[in-house]
Design a protein around this motif. Structure first.
Motif, PDB file in Angstrom:
ATOM      1  N   LEU B 146       0.853  -1.186   0.000  1.00  0.00           N
ATOM      2  CA  LEU B 146       0.000   0.000   0.000  1.00  0.00           C
ATOM      3  C   LEU B 146       0.891   1.239   0.000  1.00  0.00           C
ATOM      4  O   LEU B 146       1.789   1.354   0.827  1.00  0.00           O
ATOM      5  N   VAL B 147       0.656   2.142  -0.942  1.00  0.00           N
ATOM      6  CA  VAL B 147       1.343   3.433  -0.920  1.00  0.00           C
ATOM      7  C   VAL B 147       0.297   4.495  -0.631  1.00  0.00           C
ATOM      8  O   VAL B 147      -0.705   4.603  -1.343  1.00  0.00           O
ATOM      9  N   HIS B 167       2.395  -5.942  -6.939  1.00  0.00           N
ATOM     10  CA  HIS B 167       1.177  -5.155  -6.988  1.00  0.00           C
ATOM     11  C   HIS B 167       1.200  -4.025  -5.962  1.00  0.00           C
ATOM     12  O   HIS B 167       1.659  -4.189  -4.839  1.00  0.00           O
ATOM     13  N   VAL B 168       0.689  -2.873  -6.398  1.00  0.00           N
ATOM     14  CA  VAL B 168       0.661  -1.707  -5.517  1.00  0.00           C
ATOM     15  C   VAL B 168      -0.741  -1.125  -5.495  1.00  0.00           C
ATOM     16  O   VAL B 168      -1.383  -0.992  -6.533  1.00  0.00           O
ATOM     17  N   TYR B 169      -1.217  -0.785  -4.283  1.00  0.00           N
ATOM     18  CA  TYR B 169      -2.416   0.028  -4.153  1.00  0.00           C
ATOM     19  C   TYR B 169      -1.959   1.443  -3.848  1.00  0.00           C
ATOM     20  O   TYR B 169      -1.300   1.675  -2.837  1.00  0.00           O
ATOM     21  N   LEU B 170      -2.274   2.369  -4.735  1.00  0.00           N
ATOM     22  CA  LEU B 170      -1.864   3.752  -4.522  1.00  0.00           C
ATOM     23  C   LEU B 170      -3.092   4.571  -4.132  1.00  0.00           C
ATOM     24  O   LEU B 170      -4.026   4.750  -4.917  1.00  0.00           O
ATOM     25  N   GLY B 206      -1.118   5.705 -13.849  1.00  0.00           N
ATOM     26  CA  GLY B 206      -2.538   5.533 -14.128  1.00  0.00           C
ATOM     27  C   GLY B 206      -2.809   4.302 -14.992  1.00  0.00           C
ATOM     28  O   GLY B 206      -3.870   3.696 -14.892  1.00  0.00           O
ATOM     29  N   GLN B 207      -1.824   3.943 -15.823  1.00  0.00           N
ATOM     30  CA  GLN B 207      -2.063   2.846 -16.755  1.00  0.00           C
ATOM     31  C   GLN B 207      -1.380   1.547 -16.359  1.00  0.00           C
ATOM     32  O   GLN B 207      -1.549   0.520 -16.999  1.00  0.00           O
ATOM     33  N   THR B 212      -3.134  -0.412  -8.648  1.00  0.00           N
ATOM     34  CA  THR B 212      -4.543  -0.107  -8.461  1.00  0.00           C
ATOM     35  C   THR B 212      -4.605   1.306  -7.904  1.00  0.00           C
ATOM     36  O   THR B 212      -4.140   1.567  -6.803  1.00  0.00           O
ATOM     37  N   LEU B 213      -5.167   2.209  -8.696  1.00  0.00           N
ATOM     38  CA  LEU B 213      -5.213   3.605  -8.305  1.00  0.00           C
ATOM     39  C   LEU B 213      -6.506   3.869  -7.537  1.00  0.00           C
ATOM     40  O   LEU B 213      -7.590   3.583  -8.015  1.00  0.00           O
ATOM     41  N   LEU B 214      -6.386   4.377  -6.336  1.00  0.00           N
ATOM     42  CA  LEU B 214      -7.568   4.707  -5.540  1.00  0.00           C
ATOM     43  C   LEU B 214      -7.501   6.191  -5.209  1.00  0.00           C
ATOM     44  O   LEU B 214      -6.964   6.578  -4.172  1.00  0.00           O
ATOM     45  N   THR B 215      -8.000   7.031  -6.122  1.00  0.00           N
ATOM     46  CA  THR B 215      -7.983   8.465  -5.841  1.00  0.00           C
ATOM     47  C   THR B 215      -9.285   8.868  -5.175  1.00  0.00           C
ATOM     48  O   THR B 215     -10.275   8.146  -5.219  1.00  0.00           O
TER      49      THR B 215
END
Lengths: 190, 676, 165, 340, 298
Positions: B146-147, B167-170, B206-207, B212-215
């Motif tokens: 998680l970032v 894998h990263v959750y941002l 973003g791509q 996984t982008l969580l804005t």
């Protein structure tokens, strides 16, 4: 706070200033930023700005500081103290420098010590200050000329009932004097 | 059975031996302390020869315990534990006592230092007798990370890990990633366009298939520990269907409600109630600001919904809680600007042409509200003179004692932009110019050459109270020019306040959730300021960028990459060791009084209703020992710091303090013979 | 140690993460301070059991320092607050036993505050020096008349025996 | 001393064992509690000859003195050691007994007489013998003297110590039986253990290793205390943990054995059964636990909560155990002069 | 607990208007203020320039005179307020000074426990303790149309006041909006008036006074509100000489804030000490408030 272990390395003048100022040890943290000198309402009239004075204290230039007009130009408005980013009690240091200058007989250049003396003499005697007496006596002895200039305004004040001609004396003036005497005696012990 | 203890006193060259009579102590320990079988001193105990000596003694002399008197356990505890391990002894049967940092280095008198070292050795010998063999625990590391924070530091960290195949959750609080860097015009000292170097990274993130982008989302809750954190993320309601939206922008264009943009535009420009913060935003999905939207205000309008070609507007969307599992967390939440109103003498908020540095960033940004034209608040007048005030809220005990680090360079950058775009004079009021990174001093030199004027003195006040005709209608900057020692007044048209970088408002709160702490000034505390700058005291939680302290872009990027490298290392290794220093409850003896359960901030003590007792969940316990000290029945034990160990240590440390005639022990009594 | 000057013995319970490291830092920065403190490392000030303090006093310590992370900065999030609460309760209790407040002090020192910790130690040593020795380990000794009285009883009983015999 | 079991005289044809019961600084409640075992006293009488029990049977010191060392099988010694005579008797029984049991709170941890340790002989005597106190009439200010000269010679009184000591601070003790007083059923259980010959390790407390809370039927939730209340300030709710209602209930630190008698009648536990197994200092444990759950992070407020709610910390935490605590007593001014 | 009142020497003579208006306003608001019996001079800045211990001892006598019935000491004068507060703080924080002041007080048979008396400035008491609601309720003559420039001076707001921003105070501004006045937000409201400089080096002092008058005039103030006798004296008595010196034409009445508060509360202007100022205030006030004042008297 200056660690005791470091105090040994300070100039003698610095040590004296610290000893004579409550909270004065902060002065060693002066950043030389100048916000005091920039803020001072009288800063432009000072021989040295407070900032410069602190540098001179660190450099042990005792006479140059104590003979300067800096502290006598201080009007005790505390603006420098309020703004100092290092929270140095600058106004209190100015008071300390005034006391040191008087003690060491170096306060030649200013009339302020005389005014202070006149003022406190009246309080010593009556327990209250006495504007008319202070003004006349101080001006008579120190600035006879300006007394003439003042005349007009003084007369208007008198006419408006704003200058009392006799001092008020507190009831227990003896008690106050005992306190003052004891305080003088204690302060001579150091 | 009596223990056989080996005592090893280190000279550390002359570091210890210079102040402590190590030979005498070793001899004394051998002769006077119970159960000491071997006692030696040696030049460098941590050297391979020193370690070898210990190992051989353990084997030959069949030592059961080892005491080393040397430096701080934070330095060499691992070293000596390993030595013991090598010789077949459980590493937790060793005690390293600190006679260097805590003794020889800080005391002047040799006799006193020696006495203290003796007490410390005695304490360790008493303690080590009761130490127990412990086995380290291992947990598997979940490879997902998680970032938190999508600024440049977080982006860098996320991309490094994603590129490495993990894998990263941002998670980003704002509607778009990019952070403060997206607001800047140019970057110092190279003057390259901030957006030009940042946006490629944003779109890559973003791509990226591994990101996984969580804005527009925030961290809600963290549980678990290194290797396997369970995280709850609150996805705030965008009111826009993320998948349906194509980012065409018609909704934004047609939205009738304009509001002041205090976030991205720092109050210098407007945005709509439905908006993307800036044209290059990632993701290109707008959000509806429910506080400004006319629909939410009075159930009217719905223009966006009517015009959306893909029916992506969802007014009834609700916040959503997303559960994810990760092995590590990187916090990169950045900073917030100082509120310049806190220094009223600078006039911000009262005097129109006093600007904050973020406002000025937007003012000179080509994509900003004035298209990069430097004009005053009236929107048209070009200033003829500008004052840049340094250290606004920095280096000031009343606000922030620290130096914000980047403002000197940012002022030079501003100076350059003003000189490039206008004919104005630029004054920089500084206390100390700090330009100590690569090519920074050169940039300072460049600005000196370009005619920027430098006044050494902290500005005392900015006022509109003119004293003379030349000051009429101007802002007057008053300060002491400390280099000439005089009070000066500078009439100017515009003033820029270089506000301090401050920790985010909720930094402490977020830190609490993740189990890390902040220093006095509110920045996250790293594990070691020099040698471990991105790790924290909580295993598996790392920090990067300005949330750890003010820093510039290069340093933020470096830290982001460093944090990613640390996480990648953990993932590659696959499992992580956990110190077995944990609490255990004797469930037989526990009465279930429930004193301990609330003691634990990690919820590691569960209450078992059926037998009515409490139990420590070992995986969650961090070993602080607070519950041990709180248990009124004394039925909680803290491994490696149990009562017996500490009591013995106290006995040992005070070996020379006991009064000679202590009549408490019946054996020492002159027993009068009874009549017989 | 000089004969004239009383050198207090102070046991310090220091948190592994902050104040213990502050003491380490004082070491690497060579910030000299009084040697009177002897440090026991604990993982957290929250581990400090009031009985550790009492144990130290009963074994002859003249004072005890408990040091932890600043409030709000605890490595274990909030355990130093528990240490703070216990400290206050303990100090009141010890005071009721006649132990002066200065003999038990709670100090906050972050890992960066070597200087501050050293100053706190020096200050404490001076305060305790002023108070003089605590001498708790001899606090329950009876004076010499006790042995005399015991011997008297034995003798009396012997005499009594003789009479009856 | 504890290696061999006391002689079992329970119809095994062997000789009956010898039992001594003695009291030093105590109130006598422990003896009453022994009688509380009711008809089982007959079993005791069948197993043991009672060689000494000043409260209920005749017995002479000189008879004990004449015994062989270790001749007494079990000595139940109650009371703390406050005078030289009590110390003598403790030593005497130690010498003559195979198994010396500290019986009851006074012997194990000092109990109420131990609170005298906040004072010294001088101040205790001043308080007891000065006419200025309301309850004392002593116009001639007569004080007990250690030695009084009479025509027949010197009369000796035991001397009064500055500090009350527990039995094990005076002599070696084999087992402990806590309680003020020990509950009769627990006494019987202990006697059964002694008779069984299946003895615990030396130094053990014969009792349970859990606390009063284990027997307390009240429900417990989260403990967070904003204010400590005194018993007269509230009528407690009968369902909830008393501590959670702000009352200083010592049940959580106190060894089980009483069956949670006090909490069951809506009164907080005062801690008469002493510390749980393995606890070094009862008061410190209770203090630590109570302080830990104070609901404040402000030092001044914490001080205020404590000052208001626990005005007498010694009486709260050490009511029964001051003499047996790590600190043992309050700070003593200076050893008193030799005259009593 | 009750409030004790420490008027200070200036209010006895030169600034009687301040004293009169304070007493009148307090009475009108139904608030109790008991004059401290036999108080002595606070020494202004003058004792501190010579001997710190004497300075603190002289001031401490006043604190020691506050009896058990009172725990607040209200001072309207800036110097008195600062000195009393500073002495209490010095005694609390500097054990060495406290020990000696204790001895000095003992020589007069007195004792003072630092922290026992809360030293308050009058403005703080009016603003905080009496408060907006009570004051608004008693306004009978709103100051509508009158442009007032609140002048705080230096010593009240710095550095120990604890009730307002030392750099840009607002409490007096706020209070006068309650009274309906137009409050002038001018930049020098907490700058120095020159203090005793008028006695020592008057040209320097004139410049400081000029700055204040200039800024208030620039912001089109009708009058300046002040809350310290020294400020009033400097700006009022020296205004003519400042005009001569700089060739300016200032004609700004300088009145105590309590005088204007009194007007708003409907107290007779004579009772408020109007007329004692050298630059007459009454005509200005009457001119601005005429219509309403007439209405109010009907």
């Amino acid at each position: 706070m200056v660690a005791e272990s470091h105090a040994a390395h300070l100039s003698q003048f610095m040590k004296d200033v610290i000893a004579d100022t409550p909270g004065g040890q902060k002065v060693v943290h002066c950043l030389q930023c100048g916000s005091c000198g920039g803020s001072c309402p009288n800063g432009s009239e000072m021989d040295f700005t407070p900032r410069a004075v602190f540098a001179m204290i660190a450099a042990d230039r005792r006479d140059a500081v104590l003979q300067a007009n800096t502290m006598w130009q201080c009007v005790s408005c505390y603006l420098c103290t309020a703004r100092c980013p290092q929270e140095i009690p600058i106004t209190e240091i100015m008071y300390a420098l005034k006391r040191m200058a008087i003690r060491e007989g170096k306060a030649g250049g200013s009339d302020a010590p005389a005014l202070a003396k006149t003022f406190t003499d009246f309080v010593d005697r009556y327990g209250r200050s006495f504007e008319f007496g202070i003004a006349t006596r101080y001006l008579l002895f120190n600035k006879p000329l300006s007394m003439l200039k003042m005349g007009g305004a003084g007369m208007s004040m008198f006419a408006k009932g704003r200058l009392a001609l006799t001092p008020t004396k507190i009831r227990q003036v003896k008690q106050l004097q005992a306190i003052i005497d004891k305080a003088r005696e204690l302060s001579n012990e150091d | 059975m009596a223990e056989k203890i080996g005592v090893y006193v280190c000279h550390c060259g002359s570091n210890i031996a210079g102040k402590v009579d190590v030979e005498d102590i070793a001899k004394w320990a051998g002769e006077n302390l119970d159960d000491v079988a071997v006692s030696r001193d040696y030049k460098f105990m941590c050297s391979s020869l020193g370690q070898q000596m210990i190992e051989e003694d353990i084997k030959k002399e069949k030592l059961t315990r080892v005491v080393v008197g040397a430096c701080s356990p934070h330095l060499h505890e691992k070293t000596f534990r390993r030595a013991c391990s090598n010789a077949g002894m459980n590493p937790y049967l060793m005690d390293l006592t600190n006679i260097r940092e805590h003794c020889s280095w800080v005391h002047k008198d040799r006799a006193q230092a020696t006495e203290k070292a003796r007490a410390l050795i005695s304490a360790a010998v008493q303690r080590v007798k009761y130490q127990e063999p412990l086995e380290p625990m291992f947990v598997d590391v979940n490879p997902a990370t998680l970032v938190i924070g999508g600024g440049i530091a977080g982006l860098q960290a996320a991309l490094e890990l994603a590129d490495a195949g993990y894998h990263v959750y941002l998670v980003e609080r704002m509607p778009s990633i990019g952070g403060h860097m997206a607001q800047f015009d140019k970057t110092f000292p190279t003057l390259d366009c901030s957006a030009c170097i940042l946006t490629p990274k944003m779109s890559e993130a973003g791509q990226h298939e591994n990101i996984t982008l969580l804005t527009y989302a925030e961290l809600e809750e963290v549980s678990g520990s290194v290797g396997s954190f369970k995280v709850k993320i609150r996805q705030k309601a965008r009111c826009v269907d993320y998948d349906a939206c194509t980012g065409c922008g018609i909704c934004v264009e047609k939205c009738p409600r304009k509001v002041l943009d205090t976030e991205f535009e720092a109050g210098m420009g407007n945005r709509k109630a439905i908006y993307m913060p800036f044209p290059q935003a990632v993701p290109r999905v707008p959000v509806i600001d429910q506080d400004s939207c006319i629909w939410f205000e009075r159930q009217k309008c719905r223009a966006c919904e009517k015009l959306c070609p893909t029916d992506a507007i969802k007014f009834d969307q609700q916040d959503e809680l997303i559960d994810i599992e990760v092995g590590n967390i990187i916090i990169a939440t950045g900073w917030k600007p100082f509120d310049s109103k806190k220094i009223p003498q600078y006039g911000y908020g009262r005097l129109a042409n006093v600007y904050t540095s973020m406002e000025f960033e937007r003012l000179c940004n080509a994509a900003g509200p004035t298209n990069g034209k430097i004009v005053m608040r009236d929107g048209k007048t070009v200033p003829k003179s500008i004052a840049i005030v340094h250290c606004v809220g920095s280096r000031d005990d009343r606000h922030n004692p620290y130096c914000s680090g980047v403002c000197c360079m940012a002022s030079l950058k501003f100076g350059h932009l003003v000189l490039e775009k206008t004919d104005a004079e630029v004054y920089s009021f500084y206390i100390d110019m700090r330009t100590n990174q690569k090519n920074y001093e050169e940039f300072y030199q460049r600005l000196l050459g370009e005619g920027m004027r430098f006044v050494r003195g902290k500005v005392s006040e900015v006022t509109d109270a003119a004293r003379m005709p030349t000051e009429q209608g101007k802002l007057i900057v008053q300060c002491e020019d400390t280099l000439i020692g005089r009070q000066q007044r500078y009439p100017v048209d515009m003033v820029i306040l270089m506000g301090a970088l401050e920790p985010q408002e909720d930094a402490r709160e977020l830190g609490l959730k993740c189990g890390i702490s902040c220093s006095m000034d509110g920045w996250y505390t790293e594990r070691h300021p020099k040698l471990d700058p991105v790790a924290t005291m909580t295993d598996g939680v790392f920090v990067a960028g300005t949330c750890q302290g003010p820093k510039d872009i290069p340093a933020s990027v470096a830290q982001g990459a460093a944090a990613a490298a640390r996480v990648a290392g953990m993932i590659t290794k696959g499992r992580v060791m956990i110190e077995p220093i944990v609490a255990t409850i004797n469930e037989q003896a526990c009465s279930g009084c429930k004193i301990c359960n609330n003691m634990c901030p990690y919820n590691a003590i569960e209450f078992l209703e059926d037998p009515g007792v409490s139990r420590v969940i070992t995986a969650l316990c961090k070993g602080c020992g607070t519950c041990v000290a709180a248990c009124p029945a004394g039925v909680i034990t803290g491994a490696h710091f149990n009562n017996k160990q500490i009591f013995s240590e106290i006995e040992g440390i005070l070996w020379d303090a006991l009064q000679p005639a202590d009549d408490s022990s019946p054996q020492a009594e002159p027993v009068p013979a009874s009549a017989s | 140690m000089s004969e004239q000057v009383f050198e207090p013995k102070i046991v310090g319970f220091l948190c592994n993460w902050c104040s213990y490291r502050a003491a380490d830092l004082a070491g690497s920065a060579r910030i000299t301070h009084a040697p009177n403190i002897r440090i026991v490392r604990v993982m957290c000030s929250g581990r400090v059991d009031p009985s550790f303090v009492m144990k130290a006093f009963s074994l002859g310590a003249d004072a005890v320092m408990i040091a932890g992370c600043h409030p709000g900065e605890c490595h274990y999030i909030e355990q130093n607050y528990k240490a703070m609460r216990r400290f206050h309760m303990l100090r009141q209790t010890l005071k009721a036993m006649g132990v002066e407040e200065q003999r038990i002090q709670l100090v906050w020192a972050s890992a960066a505050e070597g200087q501050q910790l050293a100053e706190a130690i020096d200050k404490m040593v001076e305060e305790v020096r002023e108070l003089g020795p605590l001498g708790w380990s001899g606090n329950w000794e009876e004076n010499g008349e006790r042995i005399q009285a015991l011997e008297d009883i034995v003798k009396e009983h012997e005499e009594a025996m003789e009479v009856t015999a | 001393m504890s290696e061999s079991a006391p002689t079992n005289g329970n119809g095994n044809g062997k000789a009956k064992g010898k039992l001594a019961i003695y009291w030093a600084a105590s109130c006598g409640g422990c003896e009453i509690s022994i009688l509380g075992i009711d008809t089982k006293i007959l079993d005791v009488a069948a197993a043991f000859d009672l060689v000494m029990c000043p409260c209920i049977a005749d017995g002479k010191v000189r008879d004990i003195e004449k015994m062989e060392d270790g001749e007494i099988d079990v000595c139940l010694f109650n009371g703390g050691i406050r005078t030289s005579e009590q110390e003598y008797m403790a030593r005497l029984f130690r010498q003559k007994s195979k198994c010396l049991i500290a019986f009851g709170s006074c012997a194990t941890e000092g109990c109420i007489p131990g609170l005298g340790n906040l004072h010294n002989r001088q101040s205790i005597f001043d308080n007891s013998y000065t006419s200025e106190t309301d309850s004392t009439e002593n116009p001639d200010n007569i004080r007990p003297q250690a030695v009084t000269e009479v025509p027949e010679g010197s009369l000796h009184l035991p001397i009064f110590y500055d500090t009350l000591k527990t039995l094990d601070q005076t002599v070696d003790v084999d087992y402990y039986l806590p309680g003020c007083p020990p509950e009769s059923p627990r006494i019987w259980e202990a006697i059964e253990v002694l008779l069984s010959g299946n003895l615990p390790d030396k130094g053990a407390t014969i009792g349970e290793n859990t606390t009063v809370c284990d027997y307390c039927p009240r429900t417990r939730h989260n403990k967070k205390i904003k204010e400590f209340k005194r018993t007269w300030e509230v009528i407690p709710d009968e369902e909830t943990c008393l501590l959670e209602q702000g009352l200083v209930c010592a049940g959580l630190a106190t060894r089980a054995g009483c069956g949670a008698l006090c909490p069951q009648v809506n009164s907080p536990c005062i801690g008469c059964y002493g510390p749980n197994e393995g606890v070094e200092d009862y008061g410190a444990r209770l203090l630590s636990a109570l302080a830990s759950v104070i609901d404040s992070e402000d030092p001044d407020e914490i001080d205020e909560i404590i000052r208001k709610g626990i005005p007498d910390p010694i009486g709260t935490f050490y009511r029964f155990s001051l003499a047996g605590s790590l600190m043992r007593r309050g700070k003593r001014p200076a050893p008193t002069a030799s005259s009593q | 607990m009750k409030y004790a009142y420490y008027p200070g020497c200036s209010l006895e003579s030169g600034s009687a208007a301040y004293d009169m208006s304070v007493r009148a306003v307090i009475e009108q608001l139904g608030f109790g203020l008991d004059e401290l019996d036999d108080w002595n001079c606070c020494g202004a800045t003058e004792y501190f320039s010579q001997n710190e211990l004497v300075a603190t001892s002289v001031i401490a006598r006043n604190l020691a005179l506050v009896d058990d019935q009172h725990d607040q000491l209200v001072a309207p004068c800036a110097a008195c307020f600062l000195n009393l507060k500073k002495t209490d703080k010095l005694m609390a924080e500097q054990p060495k000074i406290r020990a000696k002041v204790d001895q000095a007080l003992a020589a007069g048979g007195l004792r003072y426990q630092p922290g026992r008396v809360h030293v308050r400035h009058l403005l703080d008491v009016l603003y905080t303790d009496i408060g907006e609601e009570a004051i608004r309720a008693k306004v009978v003559q709103p100051l509508t149309g009158l442009r007032v420039a609140p002048y705080y001076g230096c010593q009240i707001v710095r550095p120990l006041n604890g009730f307002d921003n030392p750099e840009y105070p607002m409490k007096l501004d706020e209070m006068f909006t309650w009274l309906g006045a137009e409050v002038v937000d001018y930049p020098v409201k907490a700058h120095c008036c020159g203090g005793h400089m008028t006695q020592i080096s008057e040209e320097h002092a004139f410049e400081l006074i000029r700055r204040l008058l200039q800024s208030a005039a620039d912001y089109r103030a009708d009058l300046i509100l002040c809350m310290c006798p020294m400020c009033q004296l400097n700006m009022d008595m020296y205004q003519g000489r400042v005009n001569n010196f700089f060739n300016t034409k200032f004609k700004l009445p300088i009145v105590y804030f309590t005088q204007m508060l009194g007007v708003a509360l409907g107290i007779d202007m004579k009772k408020l000490g109007f007329g004692k100022e050298l630059v007459a205030a009454e005509p200005v006030i009457r001119a601005k408030l005429e219509g309403q004042m007439a209405a109010a008297t009907k």
